[in-house]
Structure formats: C-alpha cells, structure tokens
Design an enzyme around this catalytic site. Structure first.
Site, PDB file in Angstrom:
ATOM      1  N   PHE A 135     -20.295  -1.110 -71.312  1.00  0.00           N
ATOM      2  CA  PHE A 135     -19.040  -0.737 -71.960  1.00  0.00           C
ATOM      3  C   PHE A 135     -18.892   0.792 -71.953  1.00  0.00           C
ATOM      4  CE2 PHE A 135     -16.090  -0.155 -75.509  1.00  0.00           C
ATOM      5  CZ  PHE A 135     -15.102  -1.056 -75.139  1.00  0.00           C
ATOM      6  N   ASP A 212     -27.160  -3.557 -76.909  1.00  0.00           N
ATOM      7  CA  ASP A 212     -25.831  -3.627 -77.517  1.00  0.00           C
ATOM      8  C   ASP A 212     -25.464  -5.110 -77.617  1.00  0.00           C
ATOM      9  OD1 ASP A 212     -23.049  -3.874 -77.903  1.00  0.00           O
ATOM     10  OD2 ASP A 212     -22.718  -1.855 -77.142  1.00  0.00           O
ATOM     11  N   TYR A 237     -16.563  -6.861 -85.759  1.00  0.00           N
ATOM     12  CA  TYR A 237     -15.146  -7.256 -85.782  1.00  0.00           C
ATOM     13  C   TYR A 237     -14.782  -8.280 -84.717  1.00  0.00           C
ATOM     14  CZ  TYR A 237     -15.109  -3.138 -82.625  1.00  0.00           C
ATOM     15  OH  TYR A 237     -15.398  -2.221 -81.667  1.00  0.00           O
ATOM     16  N   LYS A 238     -15.768  -8.704 -83.906  1.00  0.00           N
ATOM     17  CA  LYS A 238     -15.477  -9.729 -82.895  1.00  0.00           C
ATOM     18  C   LYS A 238     -15.819 -11.096 -83.496  1.00  0.00           C
ATOM     19  CE  LYS A 238     -16.789  -6.453 -79.233  1.00  0.00           C
ATOM     20  NZ  LYS A 238     -15.510  -5.861 -78.884  1.00  0.00           N
ATOM     21  N   ARG A 386      -9.320 -12.125 -69.639  1.00  0.00           N
ATOM     22  CA  ARG A 386     -10.533 -12.459 -70.392  1.00  0.00           C
ATOM     23  C   ARG A 386     -10.166 -13.430 -71.502  1.00  0.00           C
ATOM     24  NH1 ARG A 386     -13.958  -7.634 -73.088  1.00  0.00           N
ATOM     25  NH2 ARG A 386     -12.330  -7.949 -74.607  1.00  0.00           N
TER      26      ARG A 386
HETATM   27  C1  LIG Z   1     -20.306  -3.642 -75.707  1.00  0.00           C
HETATM   28  C2  LIG Z   1     -19.493  -2.782 -76.614  1.00  0.00           C
HETATM   29  N1  LIG Z   1     -20.027  -1.665 -77.151  1.00  0.00           N
HETATM   30  C3  LIG Z   1     -19.309  -0.874 -77.982  1.00  0.00           C
HETATM   31  C4  LIG Z   1     -18.007  -1.181 -78.301  1.00  0.00           C
HETATM   32  C5  LIG Z   1     -17.188  -0.235 -79.122  1.00  0.00           C
HETATM   33  O1  LIG Z   1     -17.744   0.263 -80.209  1.00  0.00           O
HETATM   34  P1  LIG Z   1     -16.892   0.978 -81.360  1.00  0.00           P
HETATM   35  O2  LIG Z   1     -16.681  -0.039 -82.410  1.00  0.00           O
HETATM   36  O3  LIG Z   1     -17.712   2.114 -81.764  1.00  0.00           O
HETATM   37  O4  LIG Z   1     -15.579   1.402 -80.795  1.00  0.00           O
HETATM   38  C6  LIG Z   1     -17.415  -2.346 -77.794  1.00  0.00           C
HETATM   39  C7  LIG Z   1     -16.029  -2.733 -78.120  1.00  0.00           C
HETATM   40  O5  LIG Z   1     -15.217  -2.027 -78.614  1.00  0.00           O
HETATM   41  C8  LIG Z   1     -18.172  -3.140 -76.923  1.00  0.00           C
HETATM   42  O6  LIG Z   1     -17.644  -4.229 -76.392  1.00  0.00           O
HETATM   43  N1  LIG Z   2     -12.459  -2.094 -80.747  1.00  0.00           N
HETATM   44  C1  LIG Z   2     -11.287  -2.307 -80.116  1.00  0.00           C
HETATM   45  C2  LIG Z   2     -10.135  -1.657 -80.534  1.00  0.00           C
HETATM   46  C3  LIG Z   2      -8.936  -1.850 -79.882  1.00  0.00           C
HETATM   47  C4  LIG Z   2      -8.864  -2.746 -78.845  1.00  0.00           C
HETATM   48  C5  LIG Z   2      -9.971  -3.419 -78.393  1.00  0.00           C
HETATM   49  C6  LIG Z   2     -11.202  -3.181 -79.021  1.00  0.00           C
HETATM   50  C7  LIG Z   2     -12.423  -3.826 -78.530  1.00  0.00           C
HETATM   51  O1  LIG Z   2     -13.303  -4.097 -79.287  1.00  0.00           O
HETATM   52  C8  LIG Z   2     -12.534  -4.102 -77.093  1.00  0.00           C
HETATM   53  C9  LIG Z   2     -13.808  -4.773 -76.722  1.00  0.00           C
HETATM   54  N2  LIG Z   2     -14.985  -4.042 -77.108  1.00  0.00           N
HETATM   55  C10 LIG Z   2     -13.919  -5.073 -75.258  1.00  0.00           C
HETATM   56  O2  LIG Z   2     -14.962  -5.516 -74.847  1.00  0.00           O
HETATM   57  O3  LIG Z   2     -13.004  -4.927 -74.505  1.00  0.00           O
END
Ligand SMILES: Cc1ncc(COP(=O)(O)O)c(C=O)c1O
Ligand SMILES: Nc1ccccc1C(=O)C[C@H](N)C(=O)O
Length: 411
Positions: A135, A212, A237-238, A386
C-alpha cells in the site's frame, strides 16, 4: 485453514438458502441499515458499515462520561483504554496474549513507529524488504526512513497473483536485511500471504518482520504469537468496523519489550507522564509505544468492533469470508468472464483475504455505473473493480444481486 461453508449458488433462491443456513446471519441486524438507494455494499475493506451499538454507545459516552465526568474521566479509566481495548482486539482476532497491543494513532504512524523500533533492534543491518504492490503509505514511510537513516530498500520481486511469497523473499533475503515489512493481505489483489512461513524465513536470516494487517484483520485468522511475529500494525475502520479514521492498532511482541526504542517520544509514552519531568524515560512494556493523547470515542468504537468479532468467533467469521468470496468468484466466472472481465485475485480461497478483484480496462467507468445503480464497490488503478465483502454485515443475496447488476453494466 478453517472449513468453508458450501457457497455454490446457481440461482437467487440458492443464495437465499445460503443466508438461511448462515450461522452468522443474525449479526446483520446489529448494523445500521443501508441508506435508501444503496442495495449492496461491497467496500467493507475500505470502510466497514456502522454497528448500531457504536451509535448508541457513542451517544451514551458523550452524555454520561464526557459531560458527566469531564477531566476526571482521564483518571477514571480513559487513560488505560488503549491497552485494554488493544488486549480485547488481540484476544478476539490477533492471536496475541495481553500486554502487546495498543490502540492508537493511524496505521501510517504506527507503521513508522514499529518499523523504526524494528530497525533499532538490528543496528548493524542496512536493508528493508518491501514489495512494489505494498500500500502506498507503507512504501512512502519506508522511502522516507531509508532517506533519513541512509539505508536501502530491497524490493521483493512481484508474483503473478500480486502476492508476497517465501520464494520471492528468498531472492532478496541476506545478512544485510534488517526488516521485512509486508502486507498480510494485498490491498489490490486480495492475496493472503503465508505470514507464518514468511516470518520464519525472515527470522532464519536474522531479520525482523513488520506485518500490515489492515486488510486481514476481521476477515482472516491471525496468530501473531504462534507465528512469532515481531511487530504488526493495522487499521480498525475496515472489517473491524470502528468508523472512518478510527484509531489503528500496533503489536510489539513481549520478547522485544525490554529493548523497545520508538522514534516519536511523547509524554504519554513516558513513565509517570503527569510528573512532567525533564528527559524521556520510556513507560514499561507496550505503553512505551504510545506518543500523544488517544481518541477515546475512537478507542471505544474499536471495542464494539472487537466485541462483535469475539462473539461471532474468528473461525466462523473466516469461514463466512471464504464462502462469500467463493460466491463472488463463481459469479465472476459465470457472468463476468464472458463479458471480458478477468479474475485479479487468487482462485485458491486459502490464499485469498476478504475481497475479490476483477479487472477490465474500463473498470473506472464500471465502478461509476455500479455506484449510480446503488451498488458500492471500489475502483483501484489501473483497471480493477474491488469487491470487499464484510463477513458480518454482508449476505449471499446481496452478493448475488450486486454481481447481477455488474453483469448488466458490463455488457
Ligand atoms: C495496507 C494498508 N496500509 C495502510 C493503510 C492506510 O493507513 P492510514 O489509516 O494511516 O491512512 C491502508 C488503507 O488506508 C491500507 O490498506
Ligand atoms: N482510509 C481511506 C480513506 C479514504 C478512502 C479509502 C481509504 C482506505 O482505507 C483505502 C484502503 N486502504 C485501500 O486499500 O484502498
């Protein structure tokens, strides 16, 4: 791997029968209903749906705890919540004993802190292994750390199904590698890494892991202690469903606690913070990974998410995640492949997380049309739709109906 529910459905009635047989079906009623105009939610891996309990408990917290206790709340239990709820999440879904998990900050911040803590344990080594499809936030954090500390990245060679494997790791793992930092489930392909084997291979080379878990927590079984993971981070939050921007978690194995050295020294990671003394002296244990003031409403929302997972039980949650994604794959094969979509996720459910990606050149337009039709998926560059199915709120009929709409749109 957990046994799977039979997911075969050749008619909408079959899908409805799967819902009737689903031992977790009653959990759907715990969530606030879908908004008018939304018929299917297939983006549980970007943002989970809200539990009604979070709305109710947040309101009660504001009225009773915040309004009632004001500043006294911090010395009446709020301050301990990041570790307490960390332990609850750890017991519900991380396979981690108490005292190693903290709810705090964001995944990005926690990834930075655990990566630096891991590097500090391998001061004579110069390389961090990551993969190109990690990511973006993780790649950027690694790139900035490498720049600041004068280290190097060893890029993992990509595999055909977008996943990270022991074989790929073997090509880059040597005595220069300090840390291997990978995703358990790849955000684009949904590939589920063999975290136990990769962790063991990393340790054999004398390096440490930072996993992660953003896309696996709440969808896949995780055994951090048994796998002897060093550090892990993830968002809530997922599939945990704690809400947009809810605080993330971090795990640091107890065996590293006496030498934990994290880079963001803050007052709440210090021993006796209210003494307001000069100089930084880390608090004992996992508390030393803390920096500043935690979001208490956020931590309490994580507690609700952890509780519902604990109640359902991770083996059952995983079994439903597999059954739901199996149905997506089946329908993608029979309805979408003839329209030119290709499966962009592993076919083997043992190697797949909680989402399924399908690719076609016009995926961006397909996603826009789906949203217009009341089906909410995610688009990921360059060409991926997705489909993320949250095991607790999603139903088999919802998947059936969503894929039927997608077939029409894709024609
Ligand atoms: C694998 C992964 N790592 C990190 C993040 C993002 O982390 P953060 O909540 O700090 O934006 C996401 C999604 O947003 C993710 O899918
Ligand atoms: N935190 C977000 C805020 C806004 C929109 C998407 C996200 C996601 O979490 C994306 C996710 N991590 C992803 O794997 O695409």
């Amino acid at each position: 791997m957990t046994s799977t529910l039979p997911a075969t459905a050749t008619s909408r009635e079959d899908a409805a029968a799967l819902d009737v047989a689903d031992p977790l079906a009653h959990f759907r009623d715990r969530y606030l209903p879908l908004a008018p105009g939304v018929t299917a939610y297939l983006d549980g891996n970007s943002l989970g749906r809200p539990l009604a309990a979070i709305a109710e408990r947040s309101d009660a917290f504001i009225r009773e705890q915040w309004a009632g206790r004001l500043i006294r709340g911090w010395s009446e239990g709020w301050m301990e919540l990041p570790e307490q709820v960390g332990d609850e999440l750890a017991a519900a879904t991380l396979g981690a004993a108490a005292g190693q998990t903290l709810i705090a900050d964001s995944t990005t911040i926690n990834f930075y802190k655990t990566l630096r803590a891991a590097l500090a344990l391998r001061p004579d080594r110069t390389r961090i292994v990551i993969d190109r499809d990690h990511f973006p936030t993780n790649r950027f954090v690694v790139e900035s750390v490498v720049r600041d500390l004068g280290l190097e990245i060893a890029w993992l060679p990509g595999s055909v199904d977008g996943g990270v494997t022991v074989d790929a790791l073997a090509e880059v793992l040597d005595e220069r590698v300090a840390v291997v930092a990978l995703s358990h489930v790849a955000y684009r392909s949904g590939h589920l890494a063999d975290a136990a084997a990769i962790t063991a291979a990393t340790h054999r080379a004398g390096a440490l892991v930072v996993w992660d878990l953003c896309h696996s927590v709440g969808a896949c079984e995780i055994e951090l202690d048994a796998w002897e993971v060093d550090f892990a981070v993830g968002c809530t939050y997922k599939f945990v469903g704690a809400g947009p921007g809810a605080p993330a978690f971090l795990y640091a194995a107890a065996r590293h606690h006496d030498r934990l050295d994290q880079p963001l020294w803050g007052w709440l990671g210090r021993a006796d913070p209210f003494e307001m003394e000069q100089g930084y002296r880390p608090a004992p244990g996992i508390r030393s990974m803390m920096s500043g003031t935690p979001s208490i409403p956020g931590v309490l929302a994580v507690r609700e998410g952890a509780r519902v997972i604990a109640e359902a039980g991770m083996p059952a949650v995983r079994a439903k995640a597999v059954a739901l994604t199996e149905l997506v794959v089946e329908l993608a094969d029979s309805w979408l492949a003839p329209e030119g979509f290709t499966l962009a996720s592993p076919r083997d459910p043992a190697r797949r997380g909680g989402h399924v990606s399908v690719a076609r050149a016009d995926a961006r337009q397909v996603c826009a049309a789906l949203v217009e039709a009341g089906v909410l998926p995610d688009f990921r560059t360059p060409d991926v739709v997705r489909l993320g199915v949250s095991p607790l709120p999603a139903s088999f009929v919802e998947v059936w109906d969503a894929l039927a709409v997608m077939r029409e749109i894709g024609r």
